[in-house]
Write an enzyme that holds these catalytic residues in place. Structure first.
Site, PDB file in Angstrom:
ATOM      1  N   SER A   1       0.474  -9.927  -0.863  1.00  0.00           N
ATOM      2  CA  SER A   1       0.272  -8.474  -0.819  1.00  0.00           C
ATOM      3  C   SER A   1       0.581  -7.842   0.526  1.00  0.00           C
ATOM      4  O   SER A   1       0.832  -6.637   0.605  1.00  0.00           O
ATOM      5  CB  SER A   1      -1.164  -8.133  -1.219  1.00  0.00           C
TER       6      SER A   1
ATOM      7  N   LYS B   1       0.787  -1.225   0.000  1.00  0.00           N
ATOM      8  CA  LYS B   1       0.000   0.000   0.000  1.00  0.00           C
ATOM      9  C   LYS B   1       0.825   1.286   0.000  1.00  0.00           C
ATOM     10  O   LYS B   1       0.340   2.343  -0.422  1.00  0.00           O
ATOM     11  CB  LYS B   1      -0.939  -0.003   1.206  1.00  0.00           C
TER      12      LYS B   1
END
Length: 422
Positions: free
Chosen positions: A315, A59
């Site tokens: 992720s 992110k």
């Protein structure tokens, strides 16, 4: 936004610009071959380790790329964002690095580990506010504050610069020396990761087959593709917090519809099994959303995988240790190894001993037993949790209870009752 007459994808020039900008703060994460998973699935499995990023998730790429592009006047006033946890950490890190004040909204259900990390990365520059039960609740409040205070809103996924930052992962994958990348598997929440990586990969390696993965309890991209437009789900399962959104982005949907070849749904229990396998067998700490691509390998036809180069994007790795018991519980239930029953026991001496001797198998284990004796009653209910050594032990167990004449309810098959146990 992208020009209305352009294909639904982020231009390569924007990705290259983001790549240059991000050199200031990110770690280019490794693309690691995994021998165990390769042997298990009959292909060459590579893991893109975004869990090793400076904030332990991808992110930061989109957050820093967007925030660093804001005009000086907007930087001075500060920014607002909403997040399930990982975007908040990327925003907090970026605010601290750039000296920009920020207000971060997260659901009250956000794992404590993620909340603490936001405070650590943001320091005195960031204020955290916990609102509602889902990302969508936090998002709605953050947008209200952004509009009221005239502060820039840093969207977690539906913004071209966020997507361009995420696209740099695709650039790193294709430049890691593995050729060709036959199949690329990545998680889908709001769609920012998938839209970004797909934008770059499909322009440079159009033959790569891209599979998006959603948690079964939050299929927002799947439902949007079925409907032909973005839809808002009424309810979602919040367990896979990094991918549990009721509505994907308009831009991410447009890109995903064009560039993602297939979207698979993975049960939350399967994700839990994968988290435990990654930790125990591969020494990888993955959060639920980060484990989805590896979990999806078992849902792909083995013949499609055989001999192929397959990349799974891990992720994020922001997993709270306090959740591990729940993760183990969900995994055992999904694998058919743990079952809960409400059993009506005769209220007489020796009834439990008979159950142990006549019903319980040699490798079956009672892990929970709650019984309250009722006066003036012939029978009394007991909550019994039984852990099995293998899935095949279940039918014999139920058969022995039936032959014994016990009255019982299988709580695993009753959603209304079972929600109180997990």
């Amino acid at each position: 936004m992208l020009p209305s007459d352009s294909p639904a994808r982020v231009p390569l020039a924007d990705v290259l610009h983001a790549h240059r900008v991000l050199q200031e703060v990110i770690v280019p994460t490794p693309l690691q071959p995994n021998r165990g998973l390769s042997a298990k699935y009959g292909c060459n499995v590579y893991l893109k380790r975004e869990d090793l990023q400076v904030v332990r998730s991808f992110k930061i790429r989109g957050a820093y790329n967007l925030i660093s592009s804001l005009p000086e006047e907007e930087r001075r006033r500060g920014i607002v964002c909403a997040s399930a946890g990982n975007h908040a950490q990327g925003v907090a890190f970026s605010c601290h690095a750039l000296g920009i004040p920020g207000i971060v909204y997260m659901p009250a259900t956000t794992p404590r580990q993620k909340v603490n990390q936001v405070k650590l990365f943001g320091g005195e520059f960031v204020e955290t506010r916990l609102v509602g039960d889902t990302f969508d609740d936090a998002y709605a409040e953050a947008v209200r504050v952004s509009d009221r205070e005239k502060l820039p809103f840093v969207h977690p996924f539906d913004h071209p610069r966020i997507i361009a930052g995420n696209a740099t992962i695709g650039k790193e994958i294709l430049e890691a020396g593995v050729q060709p990348i036959d199949i690329l598997i990545l998680s889908v929440g709001g769609g920012g990761l998938a839209a970004g990586i797909a934008s770059y990969v499909k322009q440079v390696s159009p033959e790569t087959y891209i599979i998006g993965v959603e948690p079964e309890g939050a299929p927002s991209m799947t439902r949007a593709l079925e409907a032909g437009s973005v839809v808002t789900l009424d309810e979602i399962e919040k367990f896979v917090d990094g991918a549990a959104v009721k509505r994907v982005g308009d831009l991410t949907y447009a890109i995903g519809k064009e560039l993602i070849d297939e979207v698979l749904l993975v049960p939350e229990g399967r994700a839990c099994t994968t988290i435990l396998e990654l930790y125990n067998e591969h020494a990888i700490v993955a959060e639920p959303a980060g484990a989805l691509p590896v979990a999806a390998l078992s849902a792909v036809d083995p013949e499609r995988l055989r001999g192929k180069n397959v990349v799974c994007v891990i992720s994020g790795g922001n997993n709270d240790v306090d959740r591990m018991q729940e993760i183990k519980e969900r995994s055992l239930i999904y694998e058919g190894l743990k079952h809960y029953f409400m059993i009506n026991f005769p209220q007489r001496a020796g009834a439990l001993r008979e159950f142990l001797d006549d019903v319980l198998g040699p490798t079956d284990d009672i892990v929970q037993f709650e019984y309250t004796k009722k006066l003036n009653k012939e029978n009394g209910p007991a909550l019994v949790g039984i852990e099995l050594k293998s899935r095949e032990d279940y039918e014999p167990l139920v058969g022995r209870m039936t032959r014994k004449g016990l009255r019982f309810v299988e709580l695993n098959k009753d959603p209304l009752l079972f929600q109180f146990l997990v």
